[in-house]
Motif scaffolding. Sequence first.
Motif, PDB file in Angstrom:
ATOM      1  N   TYR A 186      52.003  18.182  15.458  1.00  0.00           N
ATOM      2  CA  TYR A 186      51.148  17.595  16.480  1.00  0.00           C
ATOM      3  C   TYR A 186      50.493  18.654  17.361  1.00  0.00           C
ATOM      4  O   TYR A 186      49.609  18.356  18.152  1.00  0.00           O
TER       5      TYR A 186
ATOM      6  N   THR B  81      44.914   5.611  17.427  1.00  0.00           N
ATOM      7  CA  THR B  81      46.236   6.212  17.603  1.00  0.00           C
ATOM      8  C   THR B  81      46.377   6.892  18.962  1.00  0.00           C
ATOM      9  O   THR B  81      47.405   6.755  19.631  1.00  0.00           O
ATOM     10  N   THR B  82      45.357   7.621  19.383  1.00  0.00           N
ATOM     11  CA  THR B  82      45.465   8.383  20.628  1.00  0.00           C
ATOM     12  C   THR B  82      45.300   7.525  21.877  1.00  0.00           C
ATOM     13  O   THR B  82      45.858   7.856  22.928  1.00  0.00           O
TER      14      THR B  82
ATOM     15  N   THR C 113      40.935   5.942  12.984  1.00  0.00           N
ATOM     16  CA  THR C 113      42.397   6.028  13.029  1.00  0.00           C
ATOM     17  C   THR C 113      42.858   6.943  14.163  1.00  0.00           C
ATOM     18  O   THR C 113      43.821   6.621  14.879  1.00  0.00           O
ATOM     19  N   GLU C 114      42.178   8.064  14.349  1.00  0.00           N
ATOM     20  CA  GLU C 114      42.560   8.969  15.441  1.00  0.00           C
ATOM     21  C   GLU C 114      42.280   8.327  16.796  1.00  0.00           C
ATOM     22  O   GLU C 114      43.086   8.447  17.733  1.00  0.00           O
TER      23      GLU C 114
ATOM     24  N   THR D 113      45.930   4.037  22.116  1.00  0.00           N
ATOM     25  CA  THR D 113      46.768   2.842  22.214  1.00  0.00           C
ATOM     26  C   THR D 113      47.885   3.018  23.233  1.00  0.00           C
ATOM     27  O   THR D 113      48.191   2.094  24.005  1.00  0.00           O
TER      28      THR D 113
ATOM     29  N   PRO E  69      50.039  11.447  21.936  1.00  0.00           N
ATOM     30  CA  PRO E  69      49.064  11.906  20.936  1.00  0.00           C
ATOM     31  C   PRO E  69      47.790  12.491  21.535  1.00  0.00           C
ATOM     32  O   PRO E  69      47.173  13.378  20.945  1.00  0.00           O
TER      33      PRO E  69
END
Length: 702
Positions: free
Chosen positions: A691, A625-626, A621-622, A628, A352
């Motif tokens: 994406y 997500t990116t 959230t971004e 993790t 991501p």
Amino acid sequence: RVHGDTRRILATLSNARARAMRPIVLAVLLIAAGACAQQSVVLTLPPLALSGISFTASLSLPPYNNSEFWPANVSARVVSGGNVMAVATLQTVLANGTRVLAFTLPKLTIHGLGRSRLDLFLDDVLVASESVRAIPGWVSVLPPLLTVVVAIGLRQVIIALFAGAWLASFLLNDLNPGAALLRVVDTYMVAAFTAASHPQIILFTMFLGGCIGVTARMGGTAGLAAVVTKVTSSPLSAKIATLAMGLAIFFDDYSSILITGNTMRPIVQALRISPAKFALLIHATGASIASFAPVSSWVGVEIGYIGTQYHQLGLSGDSYVVFLQTIPYRFFPLLMIAFLWIITLAGRDFGPMLAAERAAAAAGAGALPISVEHERMPLIPTPLFEMDFGSLDAKPKESGPLDPVVGKPHRWFNAALPFSVIILATCAGLYIDGRETLGGMSNPPRATLVNIVSNANSVNALLWASLFGSLTAGLLALVQRLLSLSDMMSSWVAGIKEILEAIIILLLAWTLGLVIYGIGTAAFLAQICDGVPIGVLPLLVTITACVMSYATGTAFGTMGILFPLVVPLAASLAAKHSGGAHNAVLQSVAAVLSGAIFGNTCSAIADNTILACMASGCEITEHVTTMTLYVGIVAAVSMLAGTLPCGMGLYPGWAGLLIGAAALVAIVLVFGRPHDEPPRRPRSHHNIYSYFPSASAPEGTN
């Protein structure tokens, strides 16, 4: 014998004046005689015993036995219900003639529940009787378990630690809830606060917080950050400057994240660096560096946890020296910083984060030029509870006591000097105190640097250093007329308020450790983990700390819960293996400190995560997500290349760091892609092009 001495003394008082004093002398001697007559053998048992788990009892003898000294060897026997529990021979006279009156009896074990009476016989004469209440061993796990459940469920570490301490106190005080609540406050918390070195640790943390507050208020940290921004002209140099600034502000994780984020934010926006990458750099750097920096707002908390457990278990080693010795084994934060440099210098990303970087590059037309003035948050914002979290870009309603003064110059040396003084004063204090300690020994070891530092009182050295740092910061602010005396003191107090929550958590963690030590939780865990290989323990501890910190979002809370459980367990298991307890306990301590950072780095509920998003302008959230995937890979590599093999004794910590760093380089080179490289077409491309905003999907694809 006492009464005979009394008669002889009274007989010498023949004159009238002496006869007038006879009633007074008689009263004093009778009181002394009564005190001597009341002396007896004292058998001390723990307040609680676990069924089937061995515990320790102590024995104290009076100076005389029937007006005579005790024999050189005394036979001791402990009996309960007609069963002999322990037999020992007490040596009351050593070879050099020294008399010994205090002893530790062999391990005792009670099988069954409820109260049991223990009788002590010395040379077959009953001299003392005491009772102890036994409970099932699994009950001792309930207080720390309640702490974890409350911390995860309510996400309130202070309430969780207090609840766990109350439940342990409930077990220790005959299941009386009211008495348990009062004893937590008036007995256990007071004992935790006044224990050896604990007041010094709290004062050190307060002085350091005050120093940080004054430095921020007079613009020193802002000036230090401004120096770094002058060398940024490309995306690579901006990323390097971001990492360098985050490492330079090593003394506090909040300061590192907020100062670096708000200073570099307009620059990275103009240079087409994605908010997700920027948030990763400031977040992971700030959360990692402060956790192991020799001088930081974390040091007092960490050495407080270490010192308490080492003191309770009778383990040798100064708490600050042990803290320094754990650094080579803190694989996760060290490799996390190494990973950030690897992906930055290689110019590669994957997953991501790669999609986010390509999206930022494609949206370059909307980026701000560097010359555009960007409205930023203050470098040190007002406390979190005064902010509006309705939007990540929310601004404090008014300038806080730690914001740089408007219209005053921001000079970098106003931050560099106070913290240089702290570092130098710490080193000087360790050396001076260690030399004095060696000088007071009758047979001191050779005065090498290692022996000097090992015998120094590190807590006092840190306290002196933080005091000198605060004085230096205050003098710089007043001499340059950057702050008035009133403003300087207000910022100093505001700096202390910023770390007040950490102090409260530390005090409650000390209290929890004290009470669960009293109920024998570690002894029960040691028994059920008896078959666990000692080399695997650091890995299990790291995994537990990672899961707990991710679920609770707090590193300090995770440390406070795990330290009282892990260190006694490690010491107990290591004592049964050759090689002693030191290295196994050291690696277990490092495992707690290392794993606790995991949640601070990637948990969505961690304070650091929220601050990183606020400072970078990245959505939560971004950001989660990116980053993790990256954090998870570093954690896995740190455990497989460092924690497990080093715990098994395959190679030392520095080798684990090198192997882990090499593995991360290989992962980035194999899986990473340059940001300007077009994405490869996957075998199945359902929705995959969402994406990569810069790429267009082939015709006919959904």
